[in-house]
Enzyme design. Structure first.
Site, PDB file in Angstrom:
ATOM      1  N   HIS A   1       9.478  -2.669   9.424  1.00  0.00           N
ATOM      2  CA  HIS A   1      11.263  -3.210   9.449  1.00  0.00           C
ATOM      3  C   HIS A   1      12.107  -2.319   9.721  1.00  0.00           C
ATOM      4  O   HIS A   1      12.978  -2.315   9.672  1.00  0.00           O
ATOM      5  CB  HIS A   1      11.426  -4.028   7.921  1.00  0.00           C
TER       6      HIS A   1
ATOM      7  N   LYS B   1      16.175  -2.290  10.355  1.00  0.00           N
ATOM      8  CA  LYS B   1      17.938  -2.104   8.989  1.00  0.00           C
ATOM      9  C   LYS B   1      18.685  -1.539  10.090  1.00  0.00           C
ATOM     10  O   LYS B   1      18.997  -1.180  11.137  1.00  0.00           O
ATOM     11  CB  LYS B   1      17.227  -0.522   9.149  1.00  0.00           C
TER      12      LYS B   1
ATOM     13  N   ASP C   1       1.813   5.337   4.697  1.00  0.00           N
ATOM     14  CA  ASP C   1       2.941   4.245   4.376  1.00  0.00           C
ATOM     15  C   ASP C   1       3.956   4.210   5.525  1.00  0.00           C
ATOM     16  O   ASP C   1       4.672   3.577   5.689  1.00  0.00           O
ATOM     17  CB  ASP C   1       3.123   4.175   2.849  1.00  0.00           C
TER      18      ASP C   1
ATOM     19  N   HIS D   1       7.899   4.025   9.515  1.00  0.00           N
ATOM     20  CA  HIS D   1       9.140   4.297   9.194  1.00  0.00           C
ATOM     21  C   HIS D   1       9.870   5.330   9.836  1.00  0.00           C
ATOM     22  O   HIS D   1      10.579   4.995  10.807  1.00  0.00           O
ATOM     23  CB  HIS D   1       9.636   3.883   7.988  1.00  0.00           C
TER      24      HIS D   1
HETATM   25  C1  BG6 Z   1       7.600  -0.387   2.765  1.00  0.00           C
HETATM   26  C2  BG6 Z   1       6.608   0.491   1.973  1.00  0.00           C
HETATM   27  O1  BG6 Z   1       6.715  -0.344   4.045  1.00  0.00           O
HETATM   28  O2  BG6 Z   1       8.681   0.439   2.712  1.00  0.00           O
HETATM   29  C3  BG6 Z   1       6.921   0.864   0.597  1.00  0.00           C
HETATM   30  O3  BG6 Z   1       5.291   0.083   2.239  1.00  0.00           O
HETATM   31  C4  BG6 Z   1       8.499   1.454   0.466  1.00  0.00           C
HETATM   32  O4  BG6 Z   1       6.092   2.039  -0.177  1.00  0.00           O
HETATM   33  C5  BG6 Z   1       9.497   0.620   1.493  1.00  0.00           C
HETATM   34  O5  BG6 Z   1       8.676   1.461  -0.815  1.00  0.00           O
HETATM   35  C6  BG6 Z   1      10.793   1.056   1.470  1.00  0.00           C
HETATM   36  O6  BG6 Z   1      11.649   0.236   1.819  1.00  0.00           O
HETATM   37  P1  BG6 Z   1      12.742   0.127   1.505  1.00  0.00           P
HETATM   38  O7  BG6 Z   1      13.473  -0.603   2.968  1.00  0.00           O
HETATM   39  O8  BG6 Z   1      13.329   0.278   0.549  1.00  0.00           O
HETATM   40  O9  BG6 Z   1      13.247   1.468   2.116  1.00  0.00           O
END
Ligand code: BG6
Length: 461
Positions: A168, A172, A225, A230
Site C-alpha cells: 500500500h 500513497k 513487516d 514498504h
Molecule cells: C503495515 C504493517 O503493512 O503497514 C503495519 O503491517 C504498519 O505494522 C503499517 O503499522 C503502516 O502503514 P501506514 O500506512 O499506517 O504507515
C-alpha cells in the site's frame, strides 16, 4: 496486458481485520467517486449471513472512515456474501453461480498467505480463473525461498500479468509525489546523484506497539513487516532511473532495475531492537527474539548511487508516528562565505505521513555587513482533504488492469534477496524503552554521517 475493466469483485477474508480497517472504507470511497459499479462478493467462513456482513461494513466505515448514507446504501445493494470453507469445492461452486456471466472477475485474497494456494486452486478447479485477475496482500513469503515457492504456486493458476501484489505504500499520494517531484523538476533531478548528495535516511516511526497483533507480528518482525516491502519500495521510487515511457510496465521495470542493484545486507549493517513490554503482549513468546525495531544501512551498486549510504530506521513504540525521508546534500565552502555558529545544512525533507510536506533546507545571507548565513527551511504542504486512500487507488487500478503500482515478481524476490542474510536472530537483539528512538546501538553502528534526524510529531504550518 489488457486494461479491460473487471466486471465483478470477490474478496476473500470478508469478515477479517483488513476488510474491517481498510477494504470497506475503500469500497465506499470508490462508490462515491463512481469507480465501483460492479457486483461485490464477500467470502469468509464465519457462520455469518449477508445482513451481518452489511452491519460489519457499516461499523467499519463509521470507525475507519465517514459514513455516506447514499454511497453506503449503494454498496449494500451491490454486496453479496458466501459463507464457506476455502477447502470445500461447494464454496467455489456457489461463487461460480453468483459470478454468472462475469467475464473478468477480480479476486482479492485478503487472507493469510498460507491460504493463497488453497484458494487459488479452488478458483481454478471451479473454472473461475479464466481471464481473471487476483490481488494478493503482503507478505509474499517469509524469505527468498518461500517467495519463489509462492510465485511458482500462483503461476500454476494465474499468469504474471494477472497477479496484483499490493504494497500500500506504492499507492500513497506522497510516494507518488516523490517520483513526480524528482522528474518534474530538472533542477532537482540534475543534482540527484552521488555527485551532490551525501546520504539518504528514512525513519518510519510508530508511537504504538503491536496493538493486539502479537501473534501475527511474531511471524514477522520489523524487517519482514515493513523494511523488505514498504521501505525498499520507497527507496526505489526515490532513486530509480527515468522509466522508458509512461507505460505501467516501464515503471515497474524502473523500480525493478533499481532493486536489482541494491546490495544484499550483512549482519554488520543492522541493529535490531525490541521494546520493553513486547514479551507481555498477548500471542508473544516469553523469550521472543523478534525485533520491533530495525536500523539498517543499504548500498546501491550503480553509477548514480555508488558511495551514498541509505539508512532506514523503523520501529514500534517510538516517540512519534511519522514517516520521513531526509536527503542530505554534500556541504560546500568558499572563502567568500563566512562560517559562524553551528554548521549549516542543505537537505531535502519529504514527510510522507501523517501530514504531507516537502521541505528544502537552505542557507540564506543574514541581513547585515558580513557574508554570513542563516539556516532556513522552505516548506510546501500539499495534503488534500479528499485525497485518495492507497487502498482505494490500488483496488481501482487492479480493476482496470493497471499494474504500475503493484510489486512485480522479480522485485519482490530482489527485496528478499537483500534482507535474507539479516532475517531471524543473525544479529543481536537490544532492548529499548518505549517512547525512545530505539536502542543506543543504532546511533553508533548504522547512523548516517551527521546522525539521525528525529522527525517532529507534527509538521509545522
Ligand atoms: C503495515 C504493517 O503493512 O503497514 C503495519 O503491517 C504498519 O505494522 C503499517 O503499522 C503502516 O502503514 P501506514 O500506512 O499506517 O504507515
Amino acid at each position: 496486458m489488457t486494461t479491460e475493466r473487471s466486471d465483478a469483485l470477490v474478496f476473500f477474508g470478508a469478515t477479517g481485520d483488513l476488510a474491517y480497517k481498510k477494504i470497506f472504507p475503500a469500497f465506499q470511497a470508490m462508490i462515491r467517486r463512481g469507480h465501483l459499479d460492479l457486483p461485490i462478493i464477500g467470502v469468509a467462513f464465519s457462520h455469518w449471513n449477508l445482513d451481518q456482513l452489511k452491519e460489519r461494513a457499516r461499523d467499519s466505515i463509521e470507525k475507519h472512515g465517514q459514513l455516506d448514507p447514499a454511497a453506503f446504501e449503494k454498496l449494500c445493494s451491490q454486496l453479496s456474501y458466501i459463507d464457506g470453507e476455502y477447502e470445500q469445492p461447494e464454496t467455489f461452486a456457489k461463487l461460480k453461480e453468483i459470478l454468472g456471466n462475469a467475464k473478468r472477475p477480480l479476486f482479492y485474497l485478503a487472507i493469510p498467505p498460507s491460504l493463497f494456494a488453497t484458494v487459488a486452486a479452488g478458483l481454478a478447479n471451479s473454472g473461475c480463473t479464466n481471464q481473471a485477475r487476483v490481488i494478493l496482500e503482503k507478505p509474499f513469503g517469509r524469505d527468498l525461498a518461500s517467495a519463489q515457492d509462492l510465485n511458482r504456486t500462483l503461476h500454476q493458476f494465474f499468469p504474471e500479468e494477472a497477479i496484483f501484489r499490493i504494497d500500500h505504500y506504492l499507492g500513497k499520494e506522497p510516494v507518488q509525489n516523490l517520483v513526480y517531484f524528482r522528474f518534474a523538476n530538472p533542477f532537482i533531478e540534475s543534482g540527484w546523484s552521488n555527485k551532490y548528495l551525501e546520504s539518504v535516511q528514512i525513519t518510519m516511526a510508530e508511537a504504538f506497539g503491536v496493538m493486539g497483533r502479537g501473534k501475527i507480528y511474531e511471524e514477522l518482525g520489523a524487517i519482514r513487516d515493513v523494511v523488505q516491502n514498504h521501505l525498499l519500495h520507497v527507496i526505489a521510487c526515490l532513486t530509480m532511473e527515468w522509466p522508458a515511457d509512461s507505460h505501467s510496465e516501464s515503471l515497474r521495470e524502473a523500480r525493478g532495475e533499481l532493486l536489482r542493484c541494491v546490495r544484499a545486507l550483512d549482519s554488520s549493517q543492522i541493529v535490531r531492537g525490541q521494546f520493553q513490554g513486547y514479551r507481555n503482549e498477548p500471542g508473544v513468546a516469553a523469550d521472543s527474539q523478534v525485533e520491533t525495531f530495525a536500523a539498517v544501512q543499504f548500498h546501491i551498486d550503480n553509477e548514480r548511487w555508488a558511495g551514498v549510504p541509505f539508512t532506514i530506521r523503523a520501529g514500534k513504540c517510538l516517540p512519534v508516528t511519522t514517516t520521513e525521508i531526509l536527503v542530505r546534500v554534500k556541504p560546500s565552502s568558499h572563502p567568500l562565505l563566512e562560517e559562524s555558529g553551528p554548521p549549516m545544512a542543505n537537505y531535502y525533507r519529504f514527510r510522507l505521513s501523517p501530514e504531507e510536506a516537502i521541505a528544502l533546507g537552505t542557507k540564506i545571507k543574514k541581513p547585515g555587513e558580513r557574508m554570513e548565513g542563516e539556516q532556513i527551511e522552505l516548506v510546501a504542504h500539499y495534503q488534500e482533504p479528499n485525497e485518495m486512500d492507497p487502498y482505494e487507488r490500488l483496488l481501482g487500478d487492479a480493476a482496470n488492469g493497471d499494474s504500475a503500482l503493484f510489486a512485480r515478481q522479480d522485485s519482490v524476490e530482489d527485496a528478499w534477496r537483500v534482507v535474507d542474510p539479516i532475517l531471524g536472530d543473525s544479529s543481536p537483539l537490544y532492548e529499548y524503552e518505549p517512547n525512545t528512538w530505539g536502542p543506543a546501538q543504532a546511533d553508533q553502528t548504522v547512523a548516517p554521517k551527521g546522525g539521525w534526524h528525529n522527525p517532529e510529531p507534527k509538521e509545522k504550518n
